[in-house]
Design an enzyme around this catalytic site. Structure first.
Site, mmCIF file in Angstrom:
data_model
loop_
_atom_site.group_PDB
_atom_site.id
_atom_site.type_symbol
_atom_site.label_atom_id
_atom_site.label_comp_id
_atom_site.label_asym_id
_atom_site.label_seq_id
_atom_site.Cartn_x
_atom_site.Cartn_y
_atom_site.Cartn_z
ATOM 1 N N GLU A 87 -0.599 -0.729 -3.057
ATOM 2 C CA GLU A 87 -1.271 -0.227 -4.401
ATOM 3 C C GLU A 87 -0.773 1.453 -4.783
ATOM 4 O O GLU A 87 -0.404 1.828 -5.595
ATOM 5 C CB GLU A 87 -2.517 -0.311 -5.189
ATOM 6 C CG GLU A 87 -2.831 -1.422 -4.918
ATOM 7 C CD GLU A 87 -2.919 -2.332 -6.431
ATOM 8 O OE1 GLU A 87 -2.919 -0.968 -7.024
ATOM 9 O OE2 GLU A 87 -2.755 -3.117 -6.674
ATOM 10 N N GLU A 103 3.177 1.932 -5.592
ATOM 11 C CA GLU A 103 2.585 1.383 -7.296
ATOM 12 C C GLU A 103 2.030 2.082 -8.603
ATOM 13 O O GLU A 103 2.470 2.466 -9.783
ATOM 14 C CB GLU A 103 2.086 -0.203 -7.595
ATOM 15 C CG GLU A 103 2.539 -0.818 -7.127
ATOM 16 C CD GLU A 103 1.687 -2.665 -7.597
ATOM 17 O OE1 GLU A 103 3.055 -3.537 -6.824
ATOM 18 O OE2 GLU A 103 1.117 -2.815 -8.139
ATOM 19 N N GLU A 104 0.924 3.115 -8.075
ATOM 20 C CA GLU A 104 0.142 4.260 -8.848
ATOM 21 C C GLU A 104 0.591 5.285 -8.870
ATOM 22 O O GLU A 104 0.793 6.084 -9.881
ATOM 23 C CB GLU A 104 -1.123 3.936 -8.725
ATOM 24 C CG GLU A 104 -2.117 2.606 -8.601
ATOM 25 C CD GLU A 104 -3.591 3.239 -9.320
ATOM 26 O OE1 GLU A 104 -4.274 4.420 -9.083
ATOM 27 O OE2 GLU A 104 -4.374 2.388 -8.563
#
Lengths: 291, 291
Positions: free
Chosen positions: A167, A170-171
């Site tokens: 995460e 991805e962010e």
């Protein structure tokens, strides 16, 4: 095996329909399990036959002292669900292309195990030890622009640390490595979890890349912020603020003060692997015997 | 609102059936949501009408750029599930008397949030500080009689510590109070969790009663055992053995070495309460500002 029940049900309808009715398998908890995937296509005359079969079968299961019935129904045979519901069955769970219904036949309230109750969200507090800066984001879709740690829902079968690392990447585009769990939050009747409970875990990560390239769809802002500043700002969610202070405490006085560390185990009988997280144990205790 | 689509669908069947077709509500994520509880009874001509309505509606939603459809179906209207499945819908979840199906209309793979992925089991390590003895049980239904801490699955909406206290009481008759979380274990594809993930948390509890009256259905044995002995025995599960050593470390050198303590928060916007667990923070850090 429900051979007798099947013949009786078929005979009573008197239609001479040749149909392999479903077979019930007993389970080790005193219940029976029926999988409708055994059947091919539930045309209307067959539906009537199945209804009669279910009614007869429930009576027989009760006589046999069975305490529960599990009914597994492929999605294309879902017309049978309402039939089962009229006999008292309710949904236990459904996913993808099948559903499972249960009927409690035992005494008192159902003692059947429920289905999954929690979704799991994981965030990563990525701290650059050389600068004392931590990676924070502001969500694009929130009204109040509070700083928080990047994170999101874990995928099915994904380990806690892997969710945090994925995460964060991805962010924010930052690569990192899992070090420890820092905190756990439990919240019930969560609007974003279809009314189920939400478990939210924040991990301590160490960065292995430093150039931010954040996801424009999810984030409004993303930056490396002084941990000290994050711990003091009013522009942070209460959890972020608490964990920023905790991380600052660890950064200044040793991460061993705050870390919940991980050890991997193999389950002997199932061959499954699992991860256990707790406070680090001194070597003298690790070596004292036992398993 | 799908008023036009409804009329067209109804008109095309040419049966003059007066039927309030379902209305679709847009959501803030670019999808639409349809609740079949709006309808009363899906008789056969209506089913055909609904099929046509769904086909037409999907085309229109695509034209409108909607990315997803959520379909909520009361159990007695489940005959519509197979119809929806033939249009590409799959089960998102189902519980009690309704199911929810989804259809992804956006680009690439579905980005819809999944349903709950974890069940939660909680055990209690109840330590009598005055004697150094800890409460352990042996399961009745296991082949290998390994000592373990009493515990079980959390009920929906139940806090971690409450599950530990409840399960300890149900299994052993001992009353106790939650002190801290000691460990977390995550295991995937768990046979006892319908293939979902299992989160297992062990809490440290302090007893307020001492006379054992254990559940004969669940337990073969139950006793107060020297913590030292539990930490050394081969007759314990690997997790029990690890946590016994951890607890012994805390008992000898201070529980602050091992405790993951709890603080309760109120969520400002939703009014929901949640509990956050992490290592205890020194007062000087708690008071440094922020939230």
């Amino acid at each position: 095996m429900r051979g007798l029940g099947l013949l009786r049900a078929a005979g009573r309808r008197g239609r001479g329909v040749v149909l392999q009715l479903p077979q019930a398998r007993p389970d080790r908890f005193g219940g029976v399990s029926v999988d409708l995937a055994q059947l091919r296509g539930l045309e209307r005359p067959r539906a009537a036959l199945l209804r009669a079969w279910l009614q007869d079968s429930i009576k027989q299961w009760k006589r046999e002292g069975k305490i529960a019935v599990w009914l597994h129904i492929p999605v294309l045979q879902s017309s049978f669900i309402a039939t089962a519901a009229l006999q008292g069955f309710t949904f236990h769970h459904a996913e993808g292309d099948s559903s499972t219904l249960t009927l409690w036949l035992g005494d008192g309230n159902s003692r059947l195990p429920g289905y999954a109750t929690h979704q799991l969200g994981v965030a990563g507090a990525v701290l650059d030890n050389s600068t004392g800066k931590v990676l924070v984001v502001q969500d694009k879709n929130k009204t109040k622009n509070a700083w928080k740690f990047p994170g999101g829902l874990s995928d099915p079968g994904e380990d806690i640390g892997d969710t945090a690392v994925r995460e964060v990447f991805e962010e924010t585009g930052i690569k990192s490595e899992f070090k420890s769990i820092l905190s756990i939050r439990q919240q019930h009747r969560h609007p974003g979890a279809f009314g189920k409970s939400d478990m939210y875990i924040i991990c301590r990560l160490e960065p292995s890349s430093f150039n931010i390239s954040f996801c424009q769809q999810e984030c409004l802002r993303c930056e490396w912020m002084d941990l000290d500043e994050l711990a003091k700002t009013k522009d942070a969610t209460p959890i972020t603020s608490s964990i920023a202070k905790l991380l600052l405490y660890g950064y200044r006085e040793g991460f061993d003060k705050i870390d919940i560390t991980m050890k991997e185990f193999s389950a002997v009988y199932t061959g499954l692997v699992y991860k256990l997280y707790h406070r680090e144990l001194p070597e003298s205790y690790k070596d004292m015997g036992g398993l």
